[in-house]
Scaffold this motif. Structure first.
Motif, PDB file in Angstrom:
ATOM      1  N   PRO A  99     -10.032 -49.664 -52.337  1.00 31.38           N
ATOM      2  CA  PRO A  99     -10.404 -49.752 -50.918  1.00 31.38           C
ATOM      3  C   PRO A  99     -11.438 -50.849 -50.682  1.00 31.38           C
ATOM      4  O   PRO A  99     -12.352 -51.040 -51.498  1.00 31.38           O
ATOM      5  CB  PRO A  99     -10.971 -48.367 -50.609  1.00 31.38           C
ATOM      6  N   ILE A 100     -11.309 -51.569 -49.583  1.00 24.22           N
ATOM      7  CA  ILE A 100     -12.211 -52.677 -49.281  1.00 24.22           C
ATOM      8  C   ILE A 100     -12.686 -52.613 -47.832  1.00 24.22           C
ATOM      9  O   ILE A 100     -12.065 -51.988 -46.984  1.00 24.22           O
ATOM     10  CB  ILE A 100     -11.526 -54.036 -49.522  1.00 24.22           C
ATOM     11  N   SER A 101     -13.799 -53.297 -47.584  1.00 22.19           N
ATOM     12  CA  SER A 101     -14.283 -53.500 -46.226  1.00 22.19           C
ATOM     13  C   SER A 101     -13.588 -54.724 -45.641  1.00 22.19           C
ATOM     14  O   SER A 101     -13.198 -55.630 -46.379  1.00 22.19           O
ATOM     15  CB  SER A 101     -15.794 -53.707 -46.234  1.00 22.19           C
ATOM     16  N   PHE A 102     -13.462 -54.774 -44.335  1.00 22.52           N
ATOM     17  CA  PHE A 102     -12.756 -55.895 -43.718  1.00 22.52           C
ATOM     18  C   PHE A 102     -13.219 -56.066 -42.276  1.00 22.52           C
ATOM     19  O   PHE A 102     -13.906 -55.205 -41.706  1.00 22.52           O
ATOM     20  CB  PHE A 102     -11.242 -55.670 -43.759  1.00 22.52           C
ATOM     21  N   SER A 103     -12.843 -57.198 -41.703  1.00 16.92           N
ATOM     22  CA  SER A 103     -13.206 -57.515 -40.322  1.00 16.92           C
ATOM     23  C   SER A 103     -11.995 -57.356 -39.409  1.00 16.92           C
ATOM     24  O   SER A 103     -10.872 -57.144 -39.870  1.00 16.92           O
ATOM     25  CB  SER A 103     -13.715 -58.961 -40.250  1.00 16.92           C
ATOM     26  N   LEU A 104     -12.239 -57.476 -38.112  1.00 21.18           N
ATOM     27  CA  LEU A 104     -11.162 -57.521 -37.118  1.00 21.18           C
ATOM     28  C   LEU A 104     -11.092 -58.949 -36.600  1.00 21.18           C
ATOM     29  O   LEU A 104     -12.100 -59.508 -36.179  1.00 21.18           O
ATOM     30  CB  LEU A 104     -11.441 -56.552 -35.974  1.00 21.18           C
ATOM     31  N   LYS A 105      -9.917 -59.536 -36.628  1.00 20.27           N
ATOM     32  CA  LYS A 105      -9.803 -60.972 -36.382  1.00 20.27           C
ATOM     33  C   LYS A 105      -9.334 -61.336 -34.976  1.00 20.27           C
ATOM     34  O   LYS A 105      -9.475 -62.485 -34.565  1.00 20.27           O
ATOM     35  CB  LYS A 105      -8.861 -61.592 -37.420  1.00 20.27           C
ATOM     36  N   THR A 106      -8.793 -60.408 -34.252  1.00 21.52           N
ATOM     37  CA  THR A 106      -8.268 -60.738 -32.918  1.00 21.52           C
ATOM     38  C   THR A 106      -8.756 -59.727 -31.886  1.00 21.52           C
ATOM     39  O   THR A 106      -9.160 -58.605 -32.216  1.00 21.52           O
ATOM     40  CB  THR A 106      -6.728 -60.757 -32.909  1.00 21.52           C
ATOM     41  N   LEU A 107      -8.675 -60.149 -30.630  1.00 23.17           N
ATOM     42  CA  LEU A 107      -9.046 -59.258 -29.537  1.00 23.17           C
ATOM     43  C   LEU A 107      -8.100 -58.077 -29.471  1.00 23.17           C
ATOM     44  O   LEU A 107      -8.516 -56.951 -29.150  1.00 23.17           O
ATOM     45  CB  LEU A 107      -9.029 -60.045 -28.220  1.00 23.17           C
ATOM     46  N   GLU A 108      -6.839 -58.304 -29.800  1.00 25.58           N
ATOM     47  CA  GLU A 108      -5.862 -57.211 -29.790  1.00 25.58           C
ATOM     48  C   GLU A 108      -6.217 -56.156 -30.840  1.00 25.58           C
ATOM     49  O   GLU A 108      -6.097 -54.947 -30.590  1.00 25.58           O
ATOM     50  CB  GLU A 108      -4.452 -57.762 -30.047  1.00 25.58           C
ATOM     51  N   GLU A 109      -6.641 -56.598 -32.021  1.00 23.15           N
ATOM     52  CA  GLU A 109      -7.066 -55.658 -33.063  1.00 23.15           C
ATOM     53  C   GLU A 109      -8.247 -54.822 -32.601  1.00 23.15           C
ATOM     54  O   GLU A 109      -8.310 -53.614 -32.839  1.00 23.15           O
ATOM     55  CB  GLU A 109      -7.445 -56.416 -34.341  1.00 23.15           C
ATOM     56  N   LEU A 110      -9.191 -55.481 -31.938  1.00 19.62           N
ATOM     57  CA  LEU A 110     -10.373 -54.762 -31.455  1.00 19.62           C
ATOM     58  C   LEU A 110      -9.999 -53.726 -30.403  1.00 19.62           C
ATOM     59  O   LEU A 110     -10.402 -52.557 -30.492  1.00 19.62           O
ATOM     60  CB  LEU A 110     -11.379 -55.758 -30.872  1.00 19.62           C
ATOM     61  N   LEU A 111      -9.234 -54.118 -29.417  1.00 25.59           N
ATOM     62  CA  LEU A 111      -8.911 -53.217 -28.315  1.00 25.59           C
ATOM     63  C   LEU A 111      -7.990 -52.077 -28.739  1.00 25.59           C
ATOM     64  O   LEU A 111      -7.970 -51.020 -28.101  1.00 25.59           O
ATOM     65  CB  LEU A 111      -8.275 -54.007 -27.168  1.00 25.59           C
ATOM     66  N   SER A 112      -7.243 -52.256 -29.815  1.00 27.30           N
ATOM     67  CA  SER A 112      -6.347 -51.192 -30.291  1.00 27.30           C
ATOM     68  C   SER A 112      -6.995 -50.327 -31.362  1.00 27.30           C
ATOM     69  O   SER A 112      -6.375 -49.373 -31.844  1.00 27.30           O
ATOM     70  CB  SER A 112      -5.047 -51.807 -30.846  1.00 27.30           C
ATOM     71  N   TRP A 113      -8.239 -50.635 -31.711  1.00 30.32           N
ATOM     72  CA  TRP A 113      -8.926 -49.858 -32.762  1.00 30.32           C
ATOM     73  C   TRP A 113      -9.111 -48.416 -32.320  1.00 30.32           C
ATOM     74  O   TRP A 113      -9.517 -48.140 -31.199  1.00 30.32           O
ATOM     75  CB  TRP A 113     -10.282 -50.476 -33.079  1.00 30.32           C
ATOM     76  N   GLN A 114      -8.787 -47.483 -33.235  1.00 33.14           N
ATOM     77  CA  GLN A 114      -8.970 -46.059 -32.975  1.00 33.14           C
ATOM     78  C   GLN A 114      -9.628 -45.415 -34.193  1.00 33.14           C
ATOM     79  O   GLN A 114      -9.261 -45.729 -35.334  1.00 33.14           O
ATOM     80  CB  GLN A 114      -7.627 -45.370 -32.715  1.00 33.14           C
ATOM     81  N   ALA A 115     -10.566 -44.526 -33.954  1.00 34.59           N
ATOM     82  CA  ALA A 115     -11.234 -43.848 -35.071  1.00 34.59           C
ATOM     83  C   ALA A 115     -10.241 -43.065 -35.913  1.00 34.59           C
ATOM     84  O   ALA A 115     -10.393 -42.962 -37.134  1.00 34.59           O
ATOM     85  CB  ALA A 115     -12.333 -42.922 -34.537  1.00 34.59           C
ATOM     86  N   SER A 116      -9.208 -42.538 -35.277  1.00 39.84           N
ATOM     87  CA  SER A 116      -8.225 -41.737 -36.012  1.00 39.84           C
ATOM     88  C   SER A 116      -7.421 -42.572 -37.005  1.00 39.84           C
ATOM     89  O   SER A 116      -6.871 -42.051 -37.968  1.00 39.84           O
ATOM     90  CB  SER A 116      -7.266 -41.053 -35.033  1.00 39.84           C
ATOM     91  N   ASP A 117      -7.373 -43.890 -36.774  1.00 39.35           N
ATOM     92  CA  ASP A 117      -6.632 -44.776 -37.670  1.00 39.35           C
ATOM     93  C   ASP A 117      -7.549 -45.544 -38.611  1.00 39.35           C
ATOM     94  O   ASP A 117      -7.080 -46.363 -39.402  1.00 39.35           O
ATOM     95  CB  ASP A 117      -5.809 -45.788 -36.857  1.00 39.35           C
ATOM     96  N   ALA A 118      -8.849 -45.323 -38.504  1.00 34.50           N
ATOM     97  CA  ALA A 118      -9.815 -46.119 -39.261  1.00 34.50           C
ATOM     98  C   ALA A 118      -9.965 -45.602 -40.689  1.00 34.50           C
ATOM     99  O   ALA A 118      -9.588 -44.474 -41.011  1.00 34.50           O
ATOM    100  CB  ALA A 118     -11.170 -46.107 -38.556  1.00 34.50           C
ATOM    101  N   ASP A 119     -10.530 -46.458 -41.530  1.00 39.83           N
ATOM    102  CA  ASP A 119     -10.722 -46.098 -42.933  1.00 39.83           C
ATOM    103  C   ASP A 119     -12.019 -45.322 -43.105  1.00 39.83           C
ATOM    104  O   ASP A 119     -13.090 -45.788 -42.749  1.00 39.83           O
ATOM    105  CB  ASP A 119     -10.737 -47.344 -43.808  1.00 39.83           C
ATOM    106  N   PHE A 120     -11.930 -44.137 -43.670  1.00 38.88           N
ATOM    107  CA  PHE A 120     -13.119 -43.322 -43.906  1.00 38.88           C
ATOM    108  C   PHE A 120     -13.900 -43.829 -45.110  1.00 38.88           C
ATOM    109  O   PHE A 120     -15.056 -43.474 -45.307  1.00 38.88           O
ATOM    110  CB  PHE A 120     -12.729 -41.858 -44.121  1.00 38.88           C
ATOM    111  N   PHE A 121     -13.293 -44.695 -45.937  1.00 40.34           N
ATOM    112  CA  PHE A 121     -14.002 -45.229 -47.092  1.00 40.34           C
ATOM    113  C   PHE A 121     -15.240 -46.021 -46.671  1.00 40.34           C
ATOM    114  O   PHE A 121     -16.238 -46.066 -47.373  1.00 40.34           O
ATOM    115  CB  PHE A 121     -13.083 -46.165 -47.902  1.00 40.34           C
TER     116      PHE A 121
END
Length: 390
Positions: A99-121
Motif C-alpha cells: 500500500p502507498i500514499s498518493f495524490s489526486l491529479k485532476t479536478l474530477e478526481e477531487l470532486l468524485s472523492w468519497q470516504a467510502s472509497d478511500a484507502d484506510f491504510f
C-alpha cells in the motif's frame, strides 16, 4: 443448510435456530417456503419479521429432519457474503503490491472523492499532541515545506521502505508546521509524516496547487461561482478530516481571470471557516504568487497587492527572493498579524536568495536581522525552511 419439511404442520426446524442462532433467517425460511398460518397473518408469504419464528417455535413441535417423508418440500436458505470492493490500483505499488500514499491529479478526481472509497491504510492514527506555547499564540513560528523531488518517493510506502538513504526529518522540536508538497493538484501527506509530526505536536498541511495553462483552466472551472468553489472546498475539508491532517497550503501559480480572482478570497474564507469547524487547530495558508488583479507576480513580502488573500485565511507563505528591505517594509508598514507571515527560505539556494544549502543559517546571521528579531521589531516574522528538490 438444507432442511426437509411437509407442506402441512411440518415446519421450521429448531435445529436451524440452534445451529446458527439466527431467528430472522429461520423466520424467512419458513414464511417464504411454507406460507403457513401464524399469529400474525400479515406476514403470510412475505419476507417476515422475527416474531413469526418465535410464535411457531412456541406452538409447534419440530421433528428430526431424518423423520420427514421423502416427498417433502425442500427449502434452502443461501447466505452470501460479499467482501468490500477492492481498492483501485493506485493504492498499491505496481512492483511490490504494498500500500502507498498518493495524490489526486485532476479536478474530477477531487470532486468524485468519497470516504467510502478511500484507502484506510493512509489514515493517521496519532492525534496531534499538545504543544506549549500553543500554535494559536502570537509567537514566531517555523514551518518546513517538504518539496523533495516532486514528493512521494520512498516515503510513499505506508508500511516502511528498505531504502537507507530516504530523506528523514529529525528535529521536530524546532518546528511548528510541516507542509508536504508536490506538483499534483491535491497533495495528501503520506501517513508516516503525519503520525511522526503529530507525535511531537507539529501541525501537518497538504497542498492544493494549480500551475500554468492547465492550472488556469482548473481555476476557471472551480472559481466560476459560489457553488463550484464550495464543492472544491468541501472536498478538501473532507479529505483532511478523513486522513487526519491539519490544513492546506493554497498555491495558485497561474494568472486568474477577473471572475476567478474576484471569487478567490471567498473561496479562501469558506475553506478556512469549514476547516476550523471540522478540524481543531487547522490552518489554511496562501502562497505569495497571484495579485489582487489576477496577475501572476511573486512579491516576496506581504503588501497591498496580495493582502486581500492574506486576510481571507490564516496566513501567507512568501516567495524566497526577499531581501532585508522586504522585511523592513513589512515591519514599518505596520503589517497586521506578523506572526502569520511565513518568510520563505530556499535551502537549495536557487536564484538570488539569502542563505541556502549549508549556509541556511545566514538567514538569521545577516547583519542586523537577529538583533531586531530579539528586540521585537520584527516579532512574528517566521523563518520557513523549505526543502526544495523538484
Amino acid at each position: 443448510m438444507r432442511y426437509k419439511a411437509e407442506k402441512g404442520k411440518q415446519a421450521l426446524l429448531r435445529a436451524l435456530i440452534e445451529s446458527c442462532g439466527e431467528v430472522k433467517t429461520a423466520a424467512l425460511a419458513f414464511c417464504t417456503g411454507f406460507q403457513q398460518d401464524c399469529c400474525d397473518r400479515k406476514c403470510r408469504g412475505n419476507p417476515v419479521l422475527a416474531r413469526c419464528a418465535h410464535c411457531i417455535l412456541e406452538t409447534w413441535s419440530i421433528p428430526s429432519t431424518f423423520d420427514l417423508p421423502v416427498d417433502s418440500q425442500v427449502v434452502s436458505q443461501v447466505v452470501q457474503y460479499e467482501p468490500p470492493s477492492p481498492l483501485s490500483a493506485r493504492h498499491y505499488d505496481l512492483d511490490t503490491t504494498e500500500p502507498i500514499s498518493f495524490s489526486l491529479k485532476t479536478l474530477e478526481e477531487l470532486l468524485s472523492w468519497q470516504a467510502s472509497d478511500a484507502d484506510f491504510f493512509n489514515v493517521a492514527t496519532v492525534p496531534l499532541a499538545n504543544r506549549q506555547p500553543p500554535l494559536a499564540s502570537s509567537r514566531p513560528r517555523t514551518l518546513i515545506c517538504h518539496d523533495m523531488m516532486g514528493g512521494y518517493q520512498q516515503d510513499r510506502f505506508i508500511q516502511g521502505a528498505e531504502a537507507k538513504t530516504a530523506y528523514a526529518f529529525y528535529h521536530w522540536d524546532y518546528i511548528d508546521i510541516f507542509t508536504y508538497f508536490s506538483h499534483s493538484l491535491v497533495t495528501i501527506p503520506p501517513v508516516c509524516w503525519t503520525n511522526a509530526a503529530h507525535k511531537h505536536g507539529v501541525s501537518v498541511q497538504g497542498t492544493f496547487i494549480t500551475e500554468w495553462r492547465d492550472g488556469a483552466k482548473v481555476c476557471e472551472s472551480f472559481l466560476a461561482g459560489e457553488e463550484a468553489y464550495r464543492a472544491v472546498a468541501d472536498k478538501l475539508v473532507q479529505i483532511a478530516d478523513y486522513y487526519g491532517f491539519d490544513g492546506w497550503l493554497i498555491n495558485i501559480e497561474n494568472t486568474l481571470s477577473e471572475t476567478a480572482v474576484k471569487n478567490t478570497p471567498s473561496f479562501l474564507r469558506y475553506l478556512t471557516d469549514q476547516m476550523h469547524g471540522r478540524v481543531a487547530g487547522s490552518l489554511v495558508l496562501w502562497y505569495d504568487s497571484v495579485l489582487e488583479n489576477g496577475e501572476l507576480k511573486w512579491q516576496n513580502e506581504l503588501n497591498d497587492k496580495n493582502r486581500v488573500f492574506f486576510r481571507s485565511c490564516d496566513g501567507i507563505f512568501t516567495n524566497y527572493n526577499w531581501t532585508e528591505q522586504h522585511l523592513e517594509g513589512m515591519a514599518s508598514d505596520g503589517a497586521e498579524q506578523l506572526h502569520n507571515v511565513y518568510v520563505g527560505v530556499d535551502v537549495f539556494a536557487r536564484g538570488d536568495v539569502v542563505g541556502g544549502k549549508f549556509e541556511t543559517d545566514k538567514v538569521c546571521a545577516e547583519p542586523g536581522i537577529v538583533p531586531r528579531l530579539q528586540q521585537g521589531q520584527h516579532q512574528g516574522l517566521c523563518g520557513v525552511f523549505c526543502r526544495k528538490g523538484s
